[in-house]
Write a protein that holds these residues in place. Structure first.
Motif, PDB file in Angstrom:
ATOM      1  N   THR A   3       0.806  -1.227   0.000  1.00 31.46           N
ATOM      2  CA  THR A   3       0.000   0.000   0.000  1.00 31.46           C
ATOM      3  C   THR A   3       0.842   1.281   0.000  1.00 31.46           C
ATOM      4  O   THR A   3       0.284   2.369  -0.037  1.00 31.46           O
ATOM      5  CB  THR A   3      -0.944   0.018   1.214  1.00 31.46           C
ATOM      6  OG1 THR A   3      -0.169  -0.107   2.415  1.00 31.46           O
ATOM      7  CG2 THR A   3      -1.948  -1.122   1.139  1.00 31.46           C
ATOM      8  N   ASN A   4       2.164   1.154   0.046  1.00 33.94           N
ATOM      9  CA  ASN A   4       3.015   2.342  -0.058  1.00 33.94           C
ATOM     10  C   ASN A   4       4.305   1.964  -0.776  1.00 33.94           C
ATOM     11  O   ASN A   4       4.676   0.792  -0.857  1.00 33.94           O
ATOM     12  CB  ASN A   4       3.289   2.972   1.309  1.00 33.94           C
ATOM     13  CG  ASN A   4       4.124   2.095   2.218  1.00 33.94           C
ATOM     14  OD1 ASN A   4       5.318   1.903   1.991  1.00 33.94           O
ATOM     15  ND2 ASN A   4       3.505   1.525   3.255  1.00 33.94           N
ATOM     16  N   SER A   5       4.992   2.973  -1.287  1.00 33.65           N
ATOM     17  CA  SER A   5       6.153   2.720  -2.139  1.00 33.65           C
ATOM     18  C   SER A   5       7.334   2.129  -1.384  1.00 33.65           C
ATOM     19  O   SER A   5       8.090   1.327  -1.939  1.00 33.65           O
ATOM     20  CB  SER A   5       6.568   4.008  -2.847  1.00 33.65           C
ATOM     21  OG  SER A   5       6.798   5.044  -1.911  1.00 33.65           O
ATOM     22  N   GLN A   6       7.507   2.496  -0.123  1.00 33.25           N
ATOM     23  CA  GLN A   6       8.623   1.946   0.643  1.00 33.25           C
ATOM     24  C   GLN A   6       8.431   0.451   0.884  1.00 33.25           C
ATOM     25  O   GLN A   6       9.366  -0.348   0.736  1.00 33.25           O
ATOM     26  CB  GLN A   6       8.755   2.675   1.989  1.00 33.25           C
ATOM     27  CG  GLN A   6      10.003   2.286   2.785  1.00 33.25           C
ATOM     28  CD  GLN A   6      11.290   2.554   2.023  1.00 33.25           C
ATOM     29  OE1 GLN A   6      11.480   3.635   1.444  1.00 33.25           O
ATOM     30  NE2 GLN A   6      12.178   1.578   1.995  1.00 33.25           N
ATOM     31  N   GLU A   7       7.211   0.083   1.233  1.00 31.45           N
ATOM     32  CA  GLU A   7       6.892  -1.335   1.425  1.00 31.45           C
ATOM     33  C   GLU A   7       7.077  -2.098   0.112  1.00 31.45           C
ATOM     34  O   GLU A   7       7.620  -3.206   0.100  1.00 31.45           O
ATOM     35  CB  GLU A   7       5.450  -1.475   1.920  1.00 31.45           C
ATOM     36  CG  GLU A   7       5.008  -2.918   2.135  1.00 31.45           C
ATOM     37  CD  GLU A   7       3.517  -3.029   2.436  1.00 31.45           C
ATOM     38  OE1 GLU A   7       3.080  -4.129   2.828  1.00 31.45           O
ATOM     39  OE2 GLU A   7       2.785  -2.022   2.268  1.00 31.45           O
ATOM     40  N   ALA A   8       6.639  -1.491  -0.977  1.00 30.67           N
ATOM     41  CA  ALA A   8       6.782  -2.135  -2.287  1.00 30.67           C
ATOM     42  C   ALA A   8       8.248  -2.344  -2.643  1.00 30.67           C
ATOM     43  O   ALA A   8       8.644  -3.422  -3.105  1.00 30.67           O
ATOM     44  CB  ALA A   8       6.102  -1.287  -3.362  1.00 30.67           C
TER      45      ALA A   8
ATOM     46  N   VAL B   4       0.959   7.405  -4.297  1.00 30.25           N
ATOM     47  CA  VAL B   4       0.991   6.542  -3.119  1.00 30.25           C
ATOM     48  C   VAL B   4       1.868   7.193  -2.036  1.00 30.25           C
ATOM     49  O   VAL B   4       2.668   8.087  -2.335  1.00 30.25           O
ATOM     50  CB  VAL B   4       1.555   5.151  -3.473  1.00 30.25           C
ATOM     51  CG1 VAL B   4       0.602   4.402  -4.391  1.00 30.25           C
ATOM     52  CG2 VAL B   4       2.935   5.271  -4.111  1.00 30.25           C
ATOM     53  N   PRO B   5       1.733   6.773  -0.775  1.00 26.07           N
ATOM     54  CA  PRO B   5       2.540   7.346   0.310  1.00 26.07           C
ATOM     55  C   PRO B   5       4.038   7.136   0.108  1.00 26.07           C
ATOM     56  O   PRO B   5       4.464   6.221  -0.572  1.00 26.07           O
ATOM     57  CB  PRO B   5       2.046   6.588   1.546  1.00 26.07           C
ATOM     58  CG  PRO B   5       0.655   6.161   1.199  1.00 26.07           C
ATOM     59  CD  PRO B   5       0.693   5.861  -0.265  1.00 26.07           C
ATOM     60  N   TYR B   6       4.810   8.015   0.732  1.00 25.24           N
ATOM     61  CA  TYR B   6       6.275   8.090   0.686  1.00 25.24           C
ATOM     62  C   TYR B   6       6.709   8.736  -0.621  1.00 25.24           C
ATOM     63  O   TYR B   6       6.701   9.943  -0.741  1.00 25.24           O
ATOM     64  CB  TYR B   6       6.924   6.729   0.929  1.00 25.24           C
ATOM     65  CG  TYR B   6       6.709   6.236   2.341  1.00 25.24           C
ATOM     66  CD1 TYR B   6       7.420   6.771   3.414  1.00 25.24           C
ATOM     67  CD2 TYR B   6       5.746   5.264   2.626  1.00 25.24           C
ATOM     68  CE1 TYR B   6       7.209   6.346   4.716  1.00 25.24           C
ATOM     69  CE2 TYR B   6       5.517   4.823   3.929  1.00 25.24           C
ATOM     70  CZ  TYR B   6       6.249   5.374   4.963  1.00 25.24           C
ATOM     71  OH  TYR B   6       6.024   4.962   6.248  1.00 25.24           O
ATOM     72  N   PHE B   7       7.091   7.966  -1.632  1.00 28.13           N
ATOM     73  CA  PHE B   7       7.440   8.566  -2.926  1.00 28.13           C
ATOM     74  C   PHE B   7       6.567   7.909  -3.984  1.00 28.13           C
ATOM     75  O   PHE B   7       6.111   6.775  -3.828  1.00 28.13           O
ATOM     76  CB  PHE B   7       8.929   8.413  -3.241  1.00 28.13           C
ATOM     77  CG  PHE B   7       9.482   7.035  -2.994  1.00 28.13           C
ATOM     78  CD1 PHE B   7       9.534   6.091  -4.001  1.00 28.13           C
ATOM     79  CD2 PHE B   7       9.962   6.687  -1.731  1.00 28.13           C
ATOM     80  CE1 PHE B   7      10.039   4.824  -3.778  1.00 28.13           C
ATOM     81  CE2 PHE B   7      10.478   5.419  -1.496  1.00 28.13           C
ATOM     82  CZ  PHE B   7      10.518   4.480  -2.512  1.00 28.13           C
ATOM     83  N   ASN B   8       6.321   8.634  -5.076  1.00 33.96           N
ATOM     84  CA  ASN B   8       5.319   8.141  -6.033  1.00 33.96           C
ATOM     85  C   ASN B   8       5.841   6.988  -6.888  1.00 33.96           C
ATOM     86  O   ASN B   8       7.029   6.661  -6.889  1.00 33.96           O
ATOM     87  CB  ASN B   8       4.770   9.284  -6.893  1.00 33.96           C
ATOM     88  CG  ASN B   8       5.778   9.841  -7.873  1.00 33.96           C
ATOM     89  OD1 ASN B   8       6.660   9.150  -8.368  1.00 33.96           O
ATOM     90  ND2 ASN B   8       5.637  11.129  -8.179  1.00 33.96           N
ATOM     91  N   GLY B   9       4.907   6.381  -7.620  1.00 32.64           N
ATOM     92  CA  GLY B   9       5.247   5.219  -8.430  1.00 32.64           C
ATOM     93  C   GLY B   9       6.271   5.508  -9.508  1.00 32.64           C
ATOM     94  O   GLY B   9       7.103   4.646  -9.834  1.00 32.64           O
ATOM     95  N   PHE B  10       6.230   6.713 -10.087  1.00 32.05           N
ATOM     96  CA  PHE B  10       7.234   7.072 -11.087  1.00 32.05           C
ATOM     97  C   PHE B  10       8.633   7.018 -10.477  1.00 32.05           C
ATOM     98  O   PHE B  10       9.566   6.471 -11.070  1.00 32.05           O
ATOM     99  CB  PHE B  10       6.971   8.485 -11.633  1.00 32.05           C
ATOM    100  CG  PHE B  10       5.700   8.630 -12.416  1.00 32.05           C
ATOM    101  CD1 PHE B  10       5.154   7.559 -13.111  1.00 32.05           C
ATOM    102  CD2 PHE B  10       5.053   9.860 -12.484  1.00 32.05           C
ATOM    103  CE1 PHE B  10       3.980   7.702 -13.842  1.00 32.05           C
ATOM    104  CE2 PHE B  10       3.887  10.010 -13.214  1.00 32.05           C
ATOM    105  CZ  PHE B  10       3.343   8.933 -13.890  1.00 32.05           C
ATOM    106  N   SER B  11       8.786   7.603  -9.305  1.00 33.11           N
ATOM    107  CA  SER B  11      10.089   7.626  -8.639  1.00 33.11           C
ATOM    108  C   SER B  11      10.543   6.219  -8.260  1.00 33.11           C
ATOM    109  O   SER B  11      11.733   5.891  -8.341  1.00 33.11           O
ATOM    110  CB  SER B  11      10.029   8.500  -7.382  1.00 33.11           C
ATOM    111  OG  SER B  11       9.729   9.841  -7.709  1.00 33.11           O
TER     112      SER B  11
END
Length: 219
Positions: free
Chosen positions: A31-36, A54-61
């Motif tokens: 559910t967030n970029s760091q976890e992903a 998404v939370p933290y930094f976006n999917g592009f980043s």
């Protein structure tokens, strides 16, 4: 297929995950970029499905970071960001497809199957040249009618080179895309696998680009 899902809308996350599971996929949802990111480092995935906002930094980043680290897992963005500039940024970051929300689940499935068609090895035999072919079902290289059985890791290295034929692949890229982040062996171990493969197919078929990497050349 093993799929990583990044979607911070919990309801949509559950809907997509359930649909993918019903279609025979192995899914890990985040559910967030760091976890992903941490999950990608710890597992091997066939495809990434990424929301952008998404939370933290976006999917592009997130995808730019993976591509900068030579991690080339096929990726589809699923996002409400629908401006031309957004689509351009998505593809510039390294995605393979861009799906605008809202979308039908069947459309997502179609796009996943399309990417699988491009990235998977589906032929039973793949010819390297007139004398050498690869039996994909049994992980056997056939050279002048002689069979050479590959080990599990030799198979993974050879098939990665095969999927990226005629492109120079570095040792780092091989490590990041074949092993999990914590299990990447030392460079000499990876070079040993390549050395064994070169003994079979010949140094002219797997070219050593000194200081850069290796290239599998096919006819």
């Amino acid at each position: 297929m093993k799929i990583l899902l990044l979607e911070d809308d919990m309801i949509l996350n559950e809907i997509i995950e359930e649909y993918l599971l019903e279609n025979g996929n192995d899914v890990i949802s985040t559910t967030n970029s760091q976890e992903a990111l941490e999950t990608i480092y710890d597992n091997h995935f066939d495809i990434l499905l990424l929301d952008v906002n998404v939370p933290y930094f976006n999917g592009f980043s997130l995808l730019k970071k993976l591509r900068d680290e030579k991690i080339y897992i096929p990726t589809i963005f699923m996002t409400s960001k629908s401006q031309i500039s957004d689509i351009k940024e998505g593809f510039d970051s390294g995605c393979d497809d861009y799906l605008k929300k809202p979308f039908e689940l069947e459309e997502l499935n179609i796009r996943i199957k399309n990417i699988k068609r491009f990235y998977s090895i589906e032929e039973e035999f793949i010819y390297i040249n007139e004398e050498i072919k690869y039996d994909t079902k049994n992980s056997v290289i056939i050279k002048n009618k002689e069979d050479y059985q590959l080990s599990k890791m030799e198979t993974k290295v050879f098939e990665y080179l095969l999927k990226n034929k005629n492109r120079v692949i570095s040792i780092k890229e091989l490590g990041l895309n074949i092993w999990t982040y914590e299990d990447i062996p030392i460079d000499t171990t990876i070079r040993t696998y390549i050395k064994n493969l070169r003994k079979i197919v010949g140094k002219e078929s797997i070219e050593n680009i000194k200081g850069v990497g290796y290239k599998l050349k096919t006819a």
